[in-house]
Design a protein around this motif. Structure first.
Motif, PDB file in Angstrom:
ATOM      1  N   LEU A  25       0.752  -1.190  -0.138  1.00 48.92           N
ATOM      2  CA  LEU A  25       0.478   0.020  -0.006  1.00 48.92           C
ATOM      3  C   LEU A  25       0.484   1.453  -0.080  1.00 48.92           C
ATOM      4  O   LEU A  25       0.752   2.059  -0.725  1.00 48.92           O
ATOM      5  N   CYS A  26       2.040   0.960   0.902  1.00 49.41           N
ATOM      6  CA  CYS A  26       2.961   2.444   0.802  1.00 49.41           C
ATOM      7  C   CYS A  26       3.415   2.468  -0.539  1.00 49.41           C
ATOM      8  O   CYS A  26       3.642   3.523  -1.289  1.00 49.41           O
ATOM      9  N   ALA A  27       4.201   0.931  -0.587  1.00 45.99           N
ATOM     10  CA  ALA A  27       4.210   1.679  -2.990  1.00 45.99           C
ATOM     11  C   ALA A  27       3.926   1.785  -3.473  1.00 45.99           C
ATOM     12  O   ALA A  27       4.158   3.145  -4.437  1.00 45.99           O
ATOM     13  N   LEU A  28       1.944   1.233  -3.602  1.00 48.11           N
ATOM     14  CA  LEU A  28       1.092   1.911  -4.462  1.00 48.11           C
ATOM     15  C   LEU A  28       1.187   3.598  -4.276  1.00 48.11           C
ATOM     16  O   LEU A  28       0.647   4.547  -5.071  1.00 48.11           O
ATOM     17  N   MET A  29       1.107   3.839  -2.552  1.00 48.80           N
ATOM     18  CA  MET A  29       0.602   5.237  -2.983  1.00 48.80           C
ATOM     19  C   MET A  29       1.605   6.436  -2.981  1.00 48.80           C
ATOM     20  O   MET A  29       1.467   7.249  -3.679  1.00 48.80           O
ATOM     21  N   ILE A  30       3.115   6.140  -3.184  1.00 43.64           N
ATOM     22  CA  ILE A  30       3.938   6.583  -3.591  1.00 43.64           C
ATOM     23  C   ILE A  30       4.490   6.684  -4.840  1.00 43.64           C
ATOM     24  O   ILE A  30       4.339   7.483  -5.677  1.00 43.64           O
ATOM     25  N   ALA A  31       3.617   5.326  -5.588  1.00 41.10           N
ATOM     26  CA  ALA A  31       3.887   5.561  -7.128  1.00 41.10           C
ATOM     27  C   ALA A  31       3.073   6.012  -8.129  1.00 41.10           C
ATOM     28  O   ALA A  31       2.592   6.798  -8.710  1.00 41.10           O
ATOM     29  N   MET A  32       1.669   6.271  -7.078  1.00 35.39           N
ATOM     30  CA  MET A  32       0.249   7.127  -7.752  1.00 35.39           C
ATOM     31  C   MET A  32       1.039   8.590  -7.533  1.00 35.39           C
ATOM     32  O   MET A  32       0.428   9.291  -8.103  1.00 35.39           O
ATOM     33  N   ALA A  33       1.396   9.299  -6.377  1.00 32.41           N
ATOM     34  CA  ALA A  33       1.940  10.626  -6.277  1.00 32.41           C
ATOM     35  C   ALA A  33       3.090  10.764  -7.520  1.00 32.41           C
ATOM     36  O   ALA A  33       2.565  11.479  -8.194  1.00 32.41           O
ATOM     37  N   ALA A  34       4.375   9.766  -7.639  1.00 35.26           N
ATOM     38  CA  ALA A  34       4.981  10.029  -8.750  1.00 35.26           C
ATOM     39  C   ALA A  34       4.358  10.019  -9.978  1.00 35.26           C
ATOM     40  O   ALA A  34       4.274  11.091 -11.121  1.00 35.26           O
ATOM     41  N   GLY A  35       3.180   8.860 -10.297  1.00 41.41           N
ATOM     42  CA  GLY A  35       2.640   9.480 -11.961  1.00 41.41           C
ATOM     43  C   GLY A  35       1.743   9.943 -12.062  1.00 41.41           C
ATOM     44  O   GLY A  35       1.475  10.713 -12.821  1.00 41.41           O
ATOM     45  N   PHE A  36       0.753  10.803 -11.312  1.00 43.37           N
ATOM     46  CA  PHE A  36       0.078  11.728 -11.443  1.00 43.37           C
ATOM     47  C   PHE A  36       0.183  13.008 -10.732  1.00 43.37           C
ATOM     48  O   PHE A  36       0.416  14.351 -11.512  1.00 43.37           O
ATOM     49  N   PHE A  37       1.614  13.422 -10.460  1.00 41.06           N
ATOM     50  CA  PHE A  37       2.359  14.719 -10.073  1.00 41.06           C
ATOM     51  C   PHE A  37       3.598  15.334 -11.267  1.00 41.06           C
ATOM     52  O   PHE A  37       4.084  16.217 -10.240  1.00 41.06           O
ATOM     53  N   THR A  38       4.085  13.794 -11.421  1.00 40.08           N
ATOM     54  CA  THR A  38       5.911  14.946 -11.540  1.00 40.08           C
ATOM     55  C   THR A  38       4.793  14.179 -13.319  1.00 40.08           C
ATOM     56  O   THR A  38       4.198  13.917 -13.453  1.00 40.08           O
ATOM     57  N   ALA A  39       6.176  14.057 -14.505  1.00 38.69           N
ATOM     58  CA  ALA A  39       6.338  14.105 -15.834  1.00 38.69           C
ATOM     59  C   ALA A  39       6.075  12.704 -15.754  1.00 38.69           C
ATOM     60  O   ALA A  39       6.904  11.751 -16.695  1.00 38.69           O
ATOM     61  N   ALA A  40       6.796  11.592 -15.102  1.00 41.16           N
ATOM     62  CA  ALA A  40       6.981   9.937 -15.011  1.00 41.16           C
ATOM     63  C   ALA A  40       5.488   8.753 -15.323  1.00 41.16           C
ATOM     64  O   ALA A  40       5.845   8.432 -16.359  1.00 41.16           O
ATOM     65  N   GLY A  41       4.478   9.256 -15.435  1.00 40.37           N
ATOM     66  CA  GLY A  41       3.056   9.218 -16.284  1.00 40.37           C
ATOM     67  C   GLY A  41       3.001   7.564 -15.708  1.00 40.37           C
ATOM     68  O   GLY A  41       3.375   7.023 -14.278  1.00 40.37           O
ATOM     69  N   PHE A  42       2.055   6.673 -16.124  1.00 42.51           N
ATOM     70  CA  PHE A  42       1.182   5.999 -16.071  1.00 42.51           C
ATOM     71  C   PHE A  42       2.630   4.921 -15.883  1.00 42.51           C
ATOM     72  O   PHE A  42       2.852   4.038 -15.002  1.00 42.51           O
ATOM     73  N   PHE A  43       3.122   4.831 -16.970  1.00 43.19           N
ATOM     74  CA  PHE A  43       4.284   3.611 -17.041  1.00 43.19           C
ATOM     75  C   PHE A  43       5.238   3.424 -15.982  1.00 43.19           C
ATOM     76  O   PHE A  43       5.862   2.895 -15.471  1.00 43.19           O
ATOM     77  N   GLY A  44       6.024   4.853 -16.563  1.00 45.18           N
ATOM     78  CA  GLY A  44       7.377   5.824 -15.146  1.00 45.18           C
ATOM     79  C   GLY A  44       6.390   5.340 -12.994  1.00 45.18           C
ATOM     80  O   GLY A  44       7.304   4.446 -12.487  1.00 45.18           O
ATOM     81  N   GLY A  45       5.277   5.038 -13.168  1.00 41.05           N
ATOM     82  CA  GLY A  45       4.260   5.309 -11.626  1.00 41.05           C
ATOM     83  C   GLY A  45       4.189   3.430 -11.440  1.00 41.05           C
ATOM     84  O   GLY A  45       4.615   2.474 -10.507  1.00 41.05           O
ATOM     85  N   LEU A  46       4.579   2.796 -12.827  1.00 46.17           N
ATOM     86  CA  LEU A  46       4.127   0.972 -12.607  1.00 46.17           C
ATOM     87  C   LEU A  46       5.645   0.810 -12.164  1.00 46.17           C
ATOM     88  O   LEU A  46       6.056  -0.185 -11.566  1.00 46.17           O
ATOM     89  N   ILE A  47       6.424   0.993 -13.233  1.00 39.77           N
ATOM     90  CA  ILE A  47       8.078   0.729 -12.621  1.00 39.77           C
ATOM     91  C   ILE A  47       8.150   0.917 -11.396  1.00 39.77           C
ATOM     92  O   ILE A  47       9.142   0.097 -10.557  1.00 39.77           O
ATOM     93  N   LEU A  48       8.302   2.135 -10.646  1.00 39.61           N
ATOM     94  CA  LEU A  48       8.636   2.355  -9.697  1.00 39.61           C
ATOM     95  C   LEU A  48       7.548   1.704  -8.452  1.00 39.61           C
ATOM     96  O   LEU A  48       8.143   0.983  -7.221  1.00 39.61           O
TER      97      LEU A  48
END
Length: 74
Positions: free
Chosen positions: A38-61
């Motif tokens: 759950l912590c990894a999901l929250m961090i990945a969602m924040a990276a995917g939504f609020f940075t230029a990482a996008g969906f695939f960047g968040g998924l990899i993270l």
């Protein structure tokens, strides 16, 4: 309707303490790894939504954080 018992409560079926310990340890493991996920999901969602990482960047993270957390917890 209901059974009426007399006598001390301690006289009953013998407890299987080994099975209780195994169930408790499984509960603790599920709690630890669920928290990591759950912590990894929250961090990945924040990276995917609020940075230029996008969906695939968040998924990899997310995958990286779950694997890293699992290795660290073992």
């Amino acid at each position: 309707m209901s059974e009426h018992h007399t006598g001390p409560v301690e006289i009953g079926a013998p407890m299987n303490y080994a099975e209780h310990e195994k169930t408790y340890n499984m509960f603790l493991s599920a709690t630890k790894f669920g928290t990591i996920a759950l912590c990894a999901l929250m961090i990945a969602m924040a990276a995917g939504f609020f940075t230029a990482a996008g969906f695939f960047g968040g998924l990899i993270l997310f995958v990286f954080l779950v694997v890293a957390g699992t290795i660290i917890l073992r």
